[in-house]
Design an enzyme around this catalytic site. Structure first.
Site, PDB file in Angstrom:
ATOM      1  N   ARG A 166       0.826  -1.210   0.000  1.00 15.86           N
ATOM      2  CA  ARG A 166       0.000   0.000   0.000  1.00 15.86           C
ATOM      3  C   ARG A 166       0.859   1.258   0.000  1.00 15.86           C
ATOM      4  O   ARG A 166       0.402   2.335  -0.398  1.00 15.86           O
ATOM      5  CB  ARG A 166      -0.939  -0.016   1.215  1.00 15.86           C
ATOM      6  CG  ARG A 166      -2.072   0.978   1.112  1.00 15.86           C
ATOM      7  CD  ARG A 166      -3.199   0.645   2.050  1.00 15.86           C
ATOM      8  NE  ARG A 166      -2.936   1.031   3.423  1.00 15.86           N
ATOM      9  CZ  ARG A 166      -3.781   0.824   4.427  1.00 15.86           C
ATOM     10  NH1 ARG A 166      -4.935   0.214   4.223  1.00 15.86           N
ATOM     11  NH2 ARG A 166      -3.490   1.203   5.653  1.00 15.86           N
ATOM     12  N   LYS A 181      11.151   0.015   5.719  1.00 13.83           N
ATOM     13  CA  LYS A 181      11.592  -0.394   7.053  1.00 13.83           C
ATOM     14  C   LYS A 181      10.463  -1.191   7.686  1.00 13.83           C
ATOM     15  O   LYS A 181       9.543  -0.629   8.259  1.00 13.83           O
ATOM     16  CB  LYS A 181      11.944   0.836   7.898  1.00 13.83           C
ATOM     17  CG  LYS A 181      12.880   0.569   9.089  1.00 13.83           C
ATOM     18  CD  LYS A 181      12.344  -0.369  10.139  1.00 13.83           C
ATOM     19  CE  LYS A 181      11.228   0.239  10.966  1.00 13.83           C
ATOM     20  NZ  LYS A 181      10.746  -0.758  12.021  1.00 13.83           N
ATOM     21  N   ALA A 183       8.527  -3.988  10.329  1.00 11.22           N
ATOM     22  CA  ALA A 183       8.608  -4.312  11.751  1.00 11.22           C
ATOM     23  C   ALA A 183       9.588  -5.458  11.948  1.00 11.22           C
ATOM     24  O   ALA A 183       9.708  -6.358  11.108  1.00 11.22           O
ATOM     25  CB  ALA A 183       7.231  -4.704  12.276  1.00 11.22           C
ATOM     26  N   GLY A 235       1.399   2.606  12.285  1.00  8.27           N
ATOM     27  CA  GLY A 235       1.757   2.091  13.603  1.00  8.27           C
ATOM     28  C   GLY A 235       0.972   2.812  14.681  1.00  8.27           C
ATOM     29  O   GLY A 235      -0.072   3.410  14.420  1.00  8.27           O
ATOM     30  N   SER A 236       1.500   2.779  15.875  1.00  2.00           N
ATOM     31  CA  SER A 236       0.787   3.340  17.020  1.00  2.00           C
ATOM     32  C   SER A 236       0.806   4.863  16.995  1.00  2.00           C
ATOM     33  O   SER A 236       1.710   5.496  16.433  1.00  2.00           O
ATOM     34  CB  SER A 236       1.411   2.852  18.331  1.00  2.00           C
ATOM     35  OG  SER A 236       2.673   3.464  18.538  1.00  2.00           O
ATOM     36  N   GLU A 257      -0.839   6.580   9.348  1.00  2.00           N
ATOM     37  CA  GLU A 257      -2.015   5.752   9.623  1.00  2.00           C
ATOM     38  C   GLU A 257      -1.774   5.165  11.002  1.00  2.00           C
ATOM     39  O   GLU A 257      -0.943   4.275  11.189  1.00  2.00           O
ATOM     40  CB  GLU A 257      -2.165   4.661   8.557  1.00  2.00           C
ATOM     41  CG  GLU A 257      -3.566   4.088   8.508  1.00  2.00           C
ATOM     42  CD  GLU A 257      -3.711   2.863   9.389  1.00  2.00           C
ATOM     43  OE1 GLU A 257      -4.249   3.040  10.506  1.00  2.00           O
ATOM     44  OE2 GLU A 257      -3.300   1.780   8.997  1.00  2.00           O
ATOM     45  N   LEU A 258      -2.483   5.698  11.993  1.00  2.00           N
ATOM     46  CA  LEU A 258      -2.157   5.447  13.395  1.00  2.00           C
ATOM     47  C   LEU A 258      -3.217   4.578  14.070  1.00  2.00           C
ATOM     48  O   LEU A 258      -3.910   3.813  13.418  1.00  2.00           O
ATOM     49  CB  LEU A 258      -1.962   6.788  14.113  1.00  2.00           C
ATOM     50  CG  LEU A 258      -0.931   7.723  13.453  1.00  2.00           C
ATOM     51  CD1 LEU A 258      -0.878   9.072  14.164  1.00  2.00           C
ATOM     52  CD2 LEU A 258       0.446   7.072  13.401  1.00  2.00           C
ATOM     53  N   ARG A 285     -11.475 -10.595  12.069  1.00  2.00           N
ATOM     54  CA  ARG A 285     -10.556 -10.556  10.941  1.00  2.00           C
ATOM     55  C   ARG A 285      -9.143 -10.286  11.454  1.00  2.00           C
ATOM     56  O   ARG A 285      -8.920  -9.412  12.276  1.00  2.00           O
ATOM     57  CB  ARG A 285     -10.993  -9.457   9.967  1.00  2.00           C
ATOM     58  CG  ARG A 285     -10.069  -9.221   8.796  1.00  2.00           C
ATOM     59  CD  ARG A 285     -10.718  -8.243   7.824  1.00  2.00           C
ATOM     60  NE  ARG A 285      -9.791  -7.772   6.816  1.00  2.00           N
ATOM     61  CZ  ARG A 285      -9.184  -6.579   6.852  1.00  2.00           C
ATOM     62  NH1 ARG A 285      -9.418  -5.747   7.850  1.00  2.00           N
ATOM     63  NH2 ARG A 285      -8.358  -6.224   5.892  1.00  2.00           N
ATOM     64  N   CYS A 291      -6.002  -2.268  12.923  1.00  2.00           N
ATOM     65  CA  CYS A 291      -6.400  -0.931  13.344  1.00  2.00           C
ATOM     66  C   CYS A 291      -7.870  -0.686  13.042  1.00  2.00           C
ATOM     67  O   CYS A 291      -8.507   0.166  13.664  1.00  2.00           O
ATOM     68  CB  CYS A 291      -5.525   0.120  12.682  1.00  2.00           C
ATOM     69  SG  CYS A 291      -5.498   0.003  10.891  1.00  2.00           S
ATOM     70  N   SER A 446     -12.069  -2.086   3.699  1.00  2.00           N
ATOM     71  CA  SER A 446     -10.807  -1.795   3.019  1.00  2.00           C
ATOM     72  C   SER A 446     -10.863  -2.232   1.560  1.00  2.00           C
ATOM     73  O   SER A 446     -11.336  -3.330   1.247  1.00  2.00           O
ATOM     74  CB  SER A 446      -9.652  -2.509   3.726  1.00  2.00           C
ATOM     75  OG  SER A 446      -9.535  -2.068   5.059  1.00  2.00           O
TER      76      SER A 446
END
Length: 482
Positions: A166, A181, A183, A235-236, A257-258, A285, A291, A446
């Protein structure tokens, strides 16, 4: 390294300037199968020198790549799409092994991730511009869009494939070069995608992969490099805030996108034959580790008891176990640490007065947690304030629709909400919700063709849709004599 069932080479190295390589100091970190606790690979750890080399490679490749024709970039992405489609079972197996998710979730993600390359192959040739006469008639206004520059793409462990494609899809389609990068829990999926792009013909330096250790300081150093002009992060919210502060020093363009805390509102008159299966999908799911996962269920008192009964019956039948067993519907959480976080949330909810209807315990033999249903939850309890990121459903009963809307909006997050009920009523409620996305009478929204993103502290910008490529383009205004 444990061999894959499918025949493919599994990369566990850095990819810099068109070459796979070990880290500069030879250090590695283990990639663990959370279903068994076994180490499946020792992945190269990137040093400061490696990260610097990736930035220099992307920067050197940018002038030529940014000048390639949109058709050439489109065809590269379409070739990558075709490879991923042909190798989707390998793609899925890598995700199952390092992430722990169920096979059905992994195959669904493989399909979803692959579609981003097809979508942005099509968008690459449709970048809009503008040409018009000024109102005063004294000039022609030309608006062109040009690639932003080197893009640093930071992805999470829960959707290791989809979050990578994405970001890579629109970045490459726009003419940016990229440093991915991933995780540390799930780098093998990212390496597989990078290898696919390499096989599809990406020129050296256009796509790079680093896994920096320690992560925070080395990511910050890359952001501080003047060559890096774009950061896309999933991420967070806590980490997002820190990255935004870092980006401020060099005014780096950011997409974020948190976190989320998705409410579900079941309205009076909702059809439970439709709502329960869809709500179950919204919750379960990816094992709830999304998120977009349904987090807080606000169910009208007229439907509450029947909704709880039906959800309990459905959750009681969910087969849980290792994802490589394709009959299992719920796999492991990504780590024992994540499992223990979920267990602690349930313990706190019970201490605050919630009742365990189904589940409520860890499962021996891996990072597994039972599908769980909590009733008697009150809005404001800790579990309604926290992104659960696991297979736990928390139900709150309400009387007035206005109260449900107020409770749904009572959070710093605003990514997605779910509304079930008569369509006209559900649409009216949707427009009152402070979220970037709303699903009406469905459990998944989505889609590569739709703009994905949130409001409030759930992020900045949009991914996917026609809007997604614009995040990697800068507008340039040129004034011409009439």
């Amino acid at each position: 390294m444990t061999p894959l069932t499918q025949t493919t080479r599994l990369f566990a190295e850095l990819f810099i300037d068109g070459e796979w390589r070990a880290g500069a100091d030879g250090a590695t970190f283990p990639v663990v199968d959370p279903a068994t606790g076994d180490t499946i690979a020792d992945f190269a750890a990137a040093t400061a020198d490696d990260c610097e080399a990736a930035v220099r490679a992307a920067d050197a490749a940018f002038p030529a790549w940014s000048q390639t024709s949109p058709r050439e970039r489109s065809e590269l992405l379409y070739r990558a799409f075709e490879i991923l489609r042909a190798e989707r079972e390998t793609f899925a197996e890598i995700m199952v092994r390092e992430n722990g998710k169920a096979w059905s979730d992994a195959i669904a993600e493989a399909n979803y991730a692959t579609e981003f390359f097809r979508w942005f192959a099509e968008e690459a040739v449709r970048v809009p511009g503008d040409f018009r006469l000024s109102p005063a008639g004294d000039k022609r206004i030309v608006v062109a869009r040009q690639p932003t520059g080197v893009a640093l793409l930071v992805t999470p462990w829960n959707f290791p494939a989809a979050m990578a494609t994405r970001k890579l899809g629109p970045a490459l389609a726009a003419g940016c070069t990229a440093i991915l990068k991933p995780a540390r829990e799930t780098p093998l999926t990212a390496a597989f995608i990078v290898d696919v792009l390499h096989r599809a013909g990406a020129p050296k330096g256009v796509v790079n992969l680093v896994t920096p250790v320690p992560t925070g300081p080395l990511v910050a150093a890359m952001i501080a490099d003047p060559a890096v002009r774009k950061l896309s992060f999933t991420g967070s919210t806590e980490v997002g805030r820190e990255l935004l502060r870092t980006c401020a020093d060099t005014i780096v363009s950011t997409s974020m996108e948190l976190g989320g805390n998705a409410p579900v509102i079941v309205l009076p008159g909702a059809d439970l034959d439709e709502a329960v299966p869809a709500a179950l999908l919204a919750k379960m799911r990816n094992g709830g580790a999304a998120c977009t996962a349904a987090n807080r269920f606000y169910v009208h008192e007229s439907l509450h008891d029947e909704f709880v009964r039906r959800m309990a019956a459905e959750l009681s039948t969910v087969a849980t176990g290792p994802g490589l067993d394709r009959d299992n519907q719920l796999g492991a959480l990504v780590s024992a640490v994540e499992r223990d976080k979920v267990a602690a949330l349930v313990e706190t909810a019970v201490a605050e007065g919630a009742r365990v209807v189904v589940g409520g315990a860890s499962i021996e033999g891996g990072a597994f947690y039972e599908p769980t249903l909590l009733d008697g939850v009150r809005h404001g309890d800790a579990i309604t304030r926290t992104e659960i990121f696991g297979p736990v459903t928390a139900v709150v009963s309400y009387r007035e629709v206005g109260d449900a809307v107020r409770m749904a909006n009572d959070t710093e997050f605003g990514l997605v909400a779910y509304v079930f009920g008569p369509e006209h009523d559900a649409l009216r409620v949707s427009l009152r919700l402070d979220t970037g996305m709303v699903a009406v009478n469905r459990g998944v929204l989505s889609d590569p063709a739709a703009p994905f993103g949130g409001a409030k502290e759930s992020g900045l910008g949009r991914e996917g849709g026609s809007e997604g490529i614009l995040e990697y383009l800068e507008e340039k205004y040129i004034a011409l004599n009439p």
